[in-house]
Design a protein around this motif. Structure first.
Motif, PDB file in Angstrom:
ATOM      1  N   GLN A  11       0.832  -1.202   0.000  1.00 52.50           N
ATOM      2  CA  GLN A  11       0.000   0.000   0.000  1.00 52.50           C
ATOM      3  C   GLN A  11       0.864   1.249   0.000  1.00 52.50           C
ATOM      4  N   SER A  31      -5.179   4.788   1.386  1.00 50.16           N
ATOM      5  CA  SER A  31      -6.474   4.159   1.150  1.00 50.16           C
ATOM      6  C   SER A  31      -6.369   2.694   1.530  1.00 50.16           C
ATOM      7  N   GLU A  34      -8.838   1.108  -1.637  1.00 52.89           N
ATOM      8  CA  GLU A  34      -8.548   1.469  -3.020  1.00 52.89           C
ATOM      9  C   GLU A  34      -9.849   1.533  -3.800  1.00 52.89           C
TER      10      GLU A  34
END
Length: 124
Positions: A11, A31, A34
């Motif tokens: 990430q 996020s 996503e």
């Protein structure tokens, strides 16, 4: 497999300090969903000591869950210190702010919103 596994090592944490909603120090965000959900956004936001989101609203409810540190949240009626394990439910269109602010500590929270929620940054 129909599940989406988003591994933490893959990430991206993005510095968001220059975003016009933030003030007072460094802010980073990632996020956690996503584009894998139809209805929700979940993000992890890290506030350096002194940093916060300025006054703003969301067109849908926002849920904040404090995962580390000490922070503050406020609306036009007052402010409250929050810490690990606290959940804040911000109804749609309520003017509010949140972050580490003046606690002297960093703070991180999960932010959960509707995918189509719009954020409006306000003047103080």
């Amino acid at each position: 497999m129909n599940l989406h596994i988003l591994q933490s090592a893959k990430q991206n944490t993005i510095e968001r300090t220059d975003n016009n909603i933030f003030e007072g120090g460094s802010v980073w965000g990632a996020s956690l969903t996503e584009n894998h959900t139809e209805n929700n956004n979940v993000g992890l936001v890290h506030f350096a000591p002194g940093a916060r989101a300025g006054w703003h609203t969301h067109s849908h409810d926002q849920i904040l869950y404090i995962v580390s540190g000490i922070g503050k949240v406020g609306d036009r009626t007052g402010e409250q210190i929050v810490s690990v394990g606290d959940t804040i439910v911000v109804p749609a269109n309520i003017e509010h702010w949140h972050g580490a602010h003046d606690t002297g500590a960093p703070m991180s929270h999960l932010s959960i919103t509707s995918r189509d929620s719009e954020t409006t940054v306000l003047d103080n």
